[in-house]
Each structure stands twice: as structure tokens, then as C-alpha cells.
Scaffold this active site. Structure first.
Site, PDB file in Angstrom:
ATOM      1  CG  ASN A   1      -6.421   2.662   3.451  1.00 35.19           C
ATOM      2  OD1 ASN A   1      -6.966   2.202   2.339  1.00 35.19           O
ATOM      3  ND2 ASN A   1      -6.071   1.831   4.209  1.00 35.19           N
ATOM      4  NE  ARG A   2     -14.043   7.342   2.251  1.00 37.15           N
ATOM      5  CZ  ARG A   2     -14.289   7.836   3.354  1.00 37.15           C
ATOM      6  NH1 ARG A   2     -14.117   7.399   4.534  1.00 37.15           N
ATOM      7  NH2 ARG A   2     -14.673   9.081   3.124  1.00 37.15           N
TER       8      ARG A   2
ATOM      9  CG  ASN B   1      -4.935  -7.578  -0.317  1.00 39.81           C
ATOM     10  OD1 ASN B   1      -5.711  -7.892   0.609  1.00 39.81           O
ATOM     11  ND2 ASN B   1      -4.984  -6.410  -0.644  1.00 39.81           N
TER      12      ASN B   1
ATOM     13  N   GLY C   1      -9.518   1.703  -1.932  1.00 39.27           N
ATOM     14  CA  GLY C   1     -10.017   1.113  -3.055  1.00 39.27           C
ATOM     15  C   GLY C   1      -9.231   0.402  -4.199  1.00 39.27           C
ATOM     16  CG  PHE C   2      -7.313  -2.911  -4.563  1.00 37.19           C
ATOM     17  CD1 PHE C   2      -6.676  -2.934  -3.284  1.00 37.19           C
ATOM     18  CD2 PHE C   2      -7.819  -4.137  -4.774  1.00 37.19           C
ATOM     19  CE1 PHE C   2      -6.762  -4.013  -2.567  1.00 37.19           C
ATOM     20  CE2 PHE C   2      -7.916  -5.251  -3.923  1.00 37.19           C
ATOM     21  CZ  PHE C   2      -7.185  -5.247  -2.708  1.00 37.19           C
TER      22      PHE C   2
ATOM     23  CB  THR D   1     -12.135  -4.481  -3.055  1.00 37.12           C
ATOM     24  OG1 THR D   1     -11.182  -3.598  -3.664  1.00 37.12           O
ATOM     25  CG2 THR D   1     -12.926  -5.077  -4.274  1.00 37.12           C
TER      26      THR D   1
ATOM     27  CG  ASP E   1       6.661   1.524  -4.264  1.00 36.46           C
ATOM     28  OD1 ASP E   1       6.080   2.294  -5.140  1.00 36.46           O
ATOM     29  OD2 ASP E   1       7.472   1.376  -4.452  1.00 36.46           O
TER      30      ASP E   1
ATOM     31  CG  ASN F   1      -5.353  -5.753   4.582  1.00 41.41           C
ATOM     32  OD1 ASN F   1      -5.245  -4.481   4.955  1.00 41.41           O
ATOM     33  ND2 ASN F   1      -5.334  -6.175   3.476  1.00 41.41           N
ATOM     34  CB  THR F   2      -6.669  -1.934   7.498  1.00 42.22           C
ATOM     35  OG1 THR F   2      -7.436  -2.257   6.423  1.00 42.22           O
ATOM     36  CG2 THR F   2      -5.428  -1.060   7.001  1.00 42.22           C
TER      37      THR F   2
ATOM     38  CB  SER G   1      -8.344  -4.753   0.555  1.00 43.05           C
ATOM     39  OG  SER G   1      -8.939  -3.464   0.385  1.00 43.05           O
TER      40      SER G   1
ATOM     41  N   GLY H   1       0.991  -1.117   0.017  1.00 39.43           N
ATOM     42  CA  GLY H   1      -0.141  -0.071   0.126  1.00 39.43           C
ATOM     43  C   GLY H   1       0.874   1.229  -0.031  1.00 39.43           C
TER      44      GLY H   1
HETATM   45  C1  LIG Z   1      -2.944   3.899   3.175  1.00 38.39           C
HETATM   46  C2  LIG Z   1      -2.642   2.501   3.091  1.00 38.39           C
HETATM   47  C3  LIG Z   1      -2.944   1.950   2.048  1.00 38.39           C
HETATM   48  C4  LIG Z   1      -2.899   0.477   2.133  1.00 38.39           C
HETATM   49  N1  LIG Z   1      -2.906  -0.520   0.914  1.00 38.39           N
HETATM   50  C5  LIG Z   1      -2.882  -1.689   0.988  1.00 38.39           C
HETATM   51  C6  LIG Z   1      -2.961  -2.362  -0.091  1.00 38.39           C
HETATM   52  O1  LIG Z   1      -3.162  -1.900  -1.216  1.00 38.39           O
HETATM   53  N2  LIG Z   1      -2.689  -3.779  -0.161  1.00 38.39           N
HETATM   54  C7  LIG Z   1      -2.563  -4.488   1.184  1.00 38.39           C
HETATM   55  O2  LIG Z   1      -2.664  -5.753   1.116  1.00 38.39           O
HETATM   56  N3  LIG Z   1      -2.785  -3.647   2.468  1.00 38.39           N
HETATM   57  C8  LIG Z   1      -2.716  -2.312   2.510  1.00 38.39           C
HETATM   58  N4  LIG Z   1      -2.459  -1.558   3.314  1.00 38.39           N
HETATM   59  C9  LIG Z   1      -2.464  -2.418   4.617  1.00 38.39           C
HETATM   60  C10 LIG Z   1      -0.808  -2.316   5.191  1.00 38.39           C
HETATM   61  O3  LIG Z   1      -0.022  -3.286   4.272  1.00 38.39           O
HETATM   62  C11 LIG Z   1      -0.860  -3.190   6.662  1.00 38.39           C
HETATM   63  O4  LIG Z   1      -1.321  -4.479   6.510  1.00 38.39           O
HETATM   64  C12 LIG Z   1      -1.720  -2.433   7.712  1.00 38.39           C
HETATM   65  O5  LIG Z   1      -1.747  -0.947   7.392  1.00 38.39           O
HETATM   66  C13 LIG Z   1      -1.162  -2.610   8.727  1.00 38.39           C
HETATM   67  O6  LIG Z   1       0.187  -2.175   9.154  1.00 38.39           O
HETATM   68  P1  LIG Z   1       0.566  -0.863  10.117  1.00 38.39           P
HETATM   69  O7  LIG Z   1      -0.183  -0.783  11.188  1.00 38.39           O
HETATM   70  O8  LIG Z   1       1.955  -0.905  10.000  1.00 38.39           O
HETATM   71  O9  LIG Z   1       0.174   0.281   8.766  1.00 38.39           O
HETATM   72  C14 LIG Z   1      -2.575  -0.056   3.329  1.00 38.39           C
HETATM   73  C15 LIG Z   1      -2.409   0.616   4.648  1.00 38.39           C
HETATM   74  C16 LIG Z   1      -2.621   1.688   4.387  1.00 38.39           C
HETATM   75  C17 LIG Z   1      -2.312   2.694   5.755  1.00 38.39           C
END
Ligand SMILES: Cc1cc2nc3c(=O)[nH]c(=O)nc-3n(C[C@H](O)[C@H](O)[C@H](O)COP(=O)(O)O)c2cc1C
Length: 369
Positions: free
Chosen positions: A111-112, A171, A114-115, A177, A65, A244-245, A174, A63
Site C-alpha cells: 500500500n501507498r 507512527n 499516504g495517510f 509520507t 480502521d 510497520n510495512t 510509514s 490502517g
Molecule cells: C492497507 C494498509 C494500510 C496501513 N495503514 C497504516 C496506517 O495508517 N498506520 C500505521 O501505523 N500502519 C499502517 N499499516 C501497517 C499495519 O498496521 C501493520 O504494521 C503492517 O501491515 C504489518 O502487519 P500485517 O503483515 O499483519 O499486515 C497499514 C497496512 C496496510 C496493509
């Protein structure tokens, strides 16, 4: 000098819209001089997992990069591996803005997105032009929002990226989606893994066997986790990423206004639920495959706790926003201190040593200080 500059830049970024600030960060990372590389890692931090070697256990979570613009720069900052994506077959704009919110008092984010991403072809081209050579590179795969056959989107991802990825993340967790998380249900997951792993095996003849990991949500109940792990073990997946979140909103959140935003919550408040889920998974997997712990890591203490709860490797994202890139070096030094304090030979000696306590809720950060 670079450290002081990064700290100043970090504070200035807080005055900007979060998504714009992130864009600026990516641009700045692209300009990072190649001379500014982190020092070599202490061999006690090295780990082997799913056939790959990692010089330290800290990975960049998916997320950050999404389009593989800065994997090598993140390796230079000291990450031991980098996960790019989530990438979908066709480019996607994602949800309307605003879609990224800071909960500053909670050191959290919602965050939302949505890929939103540039799609397979563009990201693959970029990785061919700028391969990530210094650390393992993971490609995190997703499905387009309007895909008719979501599983086919993951299969396509394996076929497209098999030549450049060190390993893959599927994944299915998320929250942004609609319906994606249903793929964690055992029947759907069984079909998904069968098709994805068949694609991986077919590509192995040309590009070598690429490990496939599954990334799960922290919101699963134990009734849902049991069949998921049964299916994952049956298919002999290479690893699990927890987590994930979360769609939950702990009552402890201080920023109640931002907490009302829809989306996935990450950062400090995610630490406890994701670590508990990690430990629950560790106890069920019986060392059949390794786990990557992610969620709320922001210090050596939280990273070490994830490892004691069962993680072989860890990842982070949100703490980078609040603590800046200097955090990675600090955490490595802190882990070395803990190896010494516990009279371990190496970090891997700590894996899973407190899994039962984290799973039962007996362990917490405060009583482990
Ligand atoms: C802004 C943002 C975008 C994210 N986008 C993705 C994503 O595209 N794919 C994914 O598997 N996880 C995504 N995540 C989840 C993170 O990879 C991670 O699982 C989650 O943020 C928990 O870690 P952290 O508490 O260290 O942020 C995203 C998280 C954030 C904050």
C-alpha cells in the site's frame, strides 16, 4: 451461519478492486449485529501491559480502521484491542489511486495510501458518539504531508484524543509520507518524544496518564536501532510496536508484477524480517517496557513465534484479507494448545523465551514445527 456468510463474502471481495473491497468490508462491519459477539476469552490468554488489561493478545493493526468507523465491531469479532488511524490533524486525501495492491500468491499486500483520513476533528467526534468500551482503544497519530512542524502534529493529536484513547501510537514509520521515517533518527526522535510526552503529562491531569508507544520500521539497521532504543528508554516510553510495512522486496516474492509497485509491503513475507527486528529490540530493552509484535501473523504458529521472540501483544491486518475474521478464533484456540503443550500456566510465560534465537536468525518457523 455468520462464519459461512463471511467466508462467501470474503471470496467475492477478491474479485473487486482492493480499496473498494475494503470500503465494502467496513460498511458490512457497521451492520454486524451486536448479538454476534465472540465468546469470552480463556483467562490464560489475558495480559497486562502499560497499565491496561487485555483479555487476549490479538489487536487490530493500524490502517484497517483509519477513521474509527468499526472499533466496537472488531472487538465483537474477538480482537482484544483495536488501533484506529493513522489520523492527522487536517483531513487528507492521500496518494492517487490505485494505491493498494494484492500479491495473492504471496499472501501479501503493498500500500501507498499516504495517510488518507478524515482528520482529528471528525474522527474525535465519531469516537465521542460511538465510544469503544469493550476493549482498549489505541489512537495512532501521524503528521500531515505538508506540515511545517511535524512534531506539533503529534502533540496536537495527544491533546485532541486524550479523553477517548486508552493509549497512543506515535507512527514515525510509514514509508508513504516522504521524510516521515527520518523522525526515527535519534536527535529528531529525542525532540519528538520530549514534546509528545510533555503533552501527555499535561493532559494527564484531566484524563489520566495515557501510555504512549512508538511504531518503528522493519528496515532499520542495527546501527539505527541502537540509538533509537537508547532514546526510547531515556524518555521512558510505554512500549514499542515492531513493525510497520517494509520498503524491501524479498527476492522470494512470486508476484513480481505487483512487487514492482511502490509502497509498504505487508503480510506473509514481512513475518521473518519483522520478527527478527522484534527480537533484536527485545534483547536491547531489557524488559523496561513491553513490545507489540506485528508483521505477517496469519496463524497460531506465527502469533506464538512473535510472543516467543519478545512480544507481549500482537497485531495483524493483511491476514484478515486472506483468511477472514474466523482466523482470530482459530488463533486463540491454537495458542491455548501451545500453552498446554509447553506446560505453561498462561501465555505470558512464553514471552521472549526464544528471543536470542530469533535475533540471531537461528529460529525459523519450519524448524519450530
Ligand atoms: C492497507 C494498509 C494500510 C496501513 N495503514 C497504516 C496506517 O495508517 N498506520 C500505521 O501505523 N500502519 C499502517 N499499516 C501497517 C499495519 O498496521 C501493520 O504494521 C503492517 O501491515 C504489518 O502487519 P500485517 O503483515 O499483519 O499486515 C497499514 C497496512 C496496510 C496493509
Amino acid at each position: 451461519m455468520i462464519g459461512a456468510f463471511a467466508t462467501l463474502a470474503q471470496s467475492l471481495l477478491f474479485y473487486l478492486d482492493p480499496e473498494f473491497a475494503h470500503r465494502l468490508t467496513i460498511k458490512a462491519l457497521q451492520l454486524l449485529p451486536s448479538a454476534a459477539a465472540a465468546p469470552p476469552d480463556d483467562p490464560r490468554l489475558a495480559t497486562q501491559a502499560f497499565g491496561l488489561s487485555f483479555s487476549n493478545p490479538f489487536g487490530l493493526a493500524a490502517g484497517f480502521d483509519k477513521n474509527a468507523e468499526v472499533p466496537e465491531a472488531m472487538a465483537r469479532l474477538g480482537f482484544g484491542f483495536v488501533e484506529i488511524g493513522t489520523v492527522t490533524p487536517r483531513p487528507q486525501k492521500g496518494n492517487p489511486r490505485p494505491r493498494l495492491f494484492r500479491l495473492v500468491a504471496d499472501e501479501a499486500a503493498i500500500n501507498r495510501f499516504g495517510f488518507n483520513n478524515k482528520g482529528h476533528a471528525s474522527v474525535h467526534r465519531r469516537l465521542l458518539r460511538h465510544p469503544c468500551e469493550s476493549v482498549p482503544l489505541c489512537v495512532n497519530l501521524g503528521a500531515n504531508k505538508d506540515a511545517e512542524d511535524r512534531t506539533a502534529d503529534y502533540v496536537r493529536g495527544i491533546e485532541v484524543f486524550a479523553d477517548v484513547a486508552s493509549y497512543f501510537t506515535i507512527n514515525v514509520s510509514s514509508p508513504n509520507t516522504p521524510g516521515l521515517r527520518d523522525l526515527q533518527e535519534s536527535q529528531a526522535l529525542d525532540d519528538l518524544l520530549a514534546r509528545v510526552l510533555a503533552a501527555r503529562d499535561a493532559a494527564a491531569e484531566r484524563f489520566g496518564r495515557k501510555p504512549v508507544l512508538l511504531k518503528i520500521a522493519p528496515d532499520l539497521t542495527l546501527h539505527e536501532l541502537d540509538p533509537l532504543i537508547f532514546v526510547a528508554r531515556t524518555h521512558k516510553i510505554d512500549g514499542l510496536i515492531v513493525s510497520n510495512t517494509t520498503v524491501a522486496r524479498p527476492t522470494s516474492l512470486l508476484d513480481r508484477v505487483q512487487a514492482a509497485e511502490a509502497g509498504g509491503l505487508s503480510g506473509k513475507p514481512l513475518f521473518a524480517p519483522s520478527t527478527r527486528m522484534l527480537a533484536q529490540a527485545y534483547l536491547r530493552i531489557e524488559q523496561q517496557f513491553p513490545l507489540i509484535g506485528v508483521g505477517g501473523i496469519d496463524s497460531a504458529e506465527t502469533a506464538f513465534a512473535k510472543i516467543e521472540a519478545g512480544a507481549t501483544l500482537v497485531q495483524l491486518y493483511t491476514a484478515l484479507v486472506y483468511r477472514g475474521p474466523g482466523l482470530i478464533g482459530q488463533m486463540k484456540r491454537g495458542l491455548l494448545e501451545r500453552i498446554h503443550q509447553n506446560s505453561y500456566q498462561r501465555l505470558t510465560d512464553a514471552i521472549g523465551t526464544a528471543a536470542a534465537d530469533w535475533a540471531s536468525g537461528k529460529a525459523s518457523l519450519t524448524n519450530r514445527l
